[in-house]
Design a protein around this motif. Structure first.
Motif, PDB file in Angstrom:
ATOM      1  N   LEU A   1     -53.540   7.011  57.366  1.00  0.00           N
ATOM      2  CA  LEU A   1     -52.008   7.360  57.600  1.00  0.00           C
ATOM      3  C   LEU A   1     -51.365   5.752  57.105  1.00  0.00           C
TER       4      LEU A   1
ATOM      5  N   ASP B   1     -51.784   5.096  53.357  1.00  0.00           N
ATOM      6  CA  ASP B   1     -50.697   5.874  52.675  1.00  0.00           C
ATOM      7  C   ASP B   1     -49.509   5.313  52.671  1.00  0.00           C
ATOM      8  N   MET B   2     -49.225   4.907  53.909  1.00  0.00           N
ATOM      9  CA  MET B   2     -47.772   4.240  54.418  1.00  0.00           C
ATOM     10  C   MET B   2     -47.581   2.970  53.511  1.00  0.00           C
TER      11      MET B   2
ATOM     12  N   HIS C   1     -48.765   2.558  50.334  1.00  0.00           N
ATOM     13  CA  HIS C   1     -48.368   2.955  49.095  1.00  0.00           C
ATOM     14  C   HIS C   1     -47.122   3.939  49.129  1.00  0.00           C
ATOM     15  N   SER C   2     -46.585   4.083  49.956  1.00  0.00           N
ATOM     16  CA  SER C   2     -45.397   5.164  50.185  1.00  0.00           C
ATOM     17  C   SER C   2     -43.959   4.516  49.778  1.00  0.00           C
ATOM     18  N   THR C   3     -43.213   5.426  49.782  1.00  0.00           N
ATOM     19  CA  THR C   3     -41.634   5.234  49.734  1.00  0.00           C
ATOM     20  C   THR C   3     -41.152   4.392  51.015  1.00  0.00           C
TER      21      THR C   3
ATOM     22  N   GLN D   1     -38.756   5.892  52.653  1.00  0.00           N
ATOM     23  CA  GLN D   1     -38.603   7.110  53.578  1.00  0.00           C
ATOM     24  C   GLN D   1     -40.021   7.366  54.152  1.00  0.00           C
ATOM     25  N   GLY D   2     -41.215   7.335  53.607  1.00  0.00           N
ATOM     26  CA  GLY D   2     -42.347   7.658  53.930  1.00  0.00           C
ATOM     27  C   GLY D   2     -42.743   6.686  55.132  1.00  0.00           C
ATOM     28  N   THR D   3     -42.530   5.394  54.758  1.00  0.00           N
ATOM     29  CA  THR D   3     -42.890   4.226  55.819  1.00  0.00           C
ATOM     30  C   THR D   3     -42.254   4.587  57.193  1.00  0.00           C
TER      31      THR D   3
ATOM     32  N   GLY E   1     -41.157   7.327  58.149  1.00  0.00           N
ATOM     33  CA  GLY E   1     -41.538   8.555  58.789  1.00  0.00           C
ATOM     34  C   GLY E   1     -42.934   8.391  59.217  1.00  0.00           C
ATOM     35  N   VAL E   2     -43.827   7.624  58.868  1.00  0.00           N
ATOM     36  CA  VAL E   2     -44.946   7.525  59.715  1.00  0.00           C
ATOM     37  C   VAL E   2     -44.757   6.558  60.984  1.00  0.00           C
TER      38      VAL E   2
END
Length: 47
Positions: A5, A8-9, A11-13, A15-17, A19-20
Motif C-alpha cells: 500500500l 503504491d501510495m 506512485h499515486s495521485t 487523491q490516491g495518497t 485515500g490510503v
C-alpha cells in the motif's frame, strides 16, 4: 500488505495518497476502539 500500500501510495495521485491515508486512519480507529472496549469489558468483569 502495508508495504505494498505504501509503495503504491508513493506512485499515486494526490487523491490516491489521501485515500490510503484515510484507510490507515480508519484501521487505527477501529483497533483503538476495540482495545478500549476490551479494557472496559475487563473492568466490568472484575466486579
Amino acid at each position: 500488505m502495508f508495504a505494498e500500500l505504501l509503495k503504491d501510495m508513493a506512485h499515486s495521485t494526490p487523491q490516491g495518497t489521501v485515500g490510503v491515508s484515510l484507510i490507515f486512519i480508519y484501521l487505527a480507529w477501529i483497533i483503538t476502539v476495540a482495545f478500549i472496549r476490551i479494557q472496559q469489558g475487563k473492568k466490568e468483569g472484575h466486579h
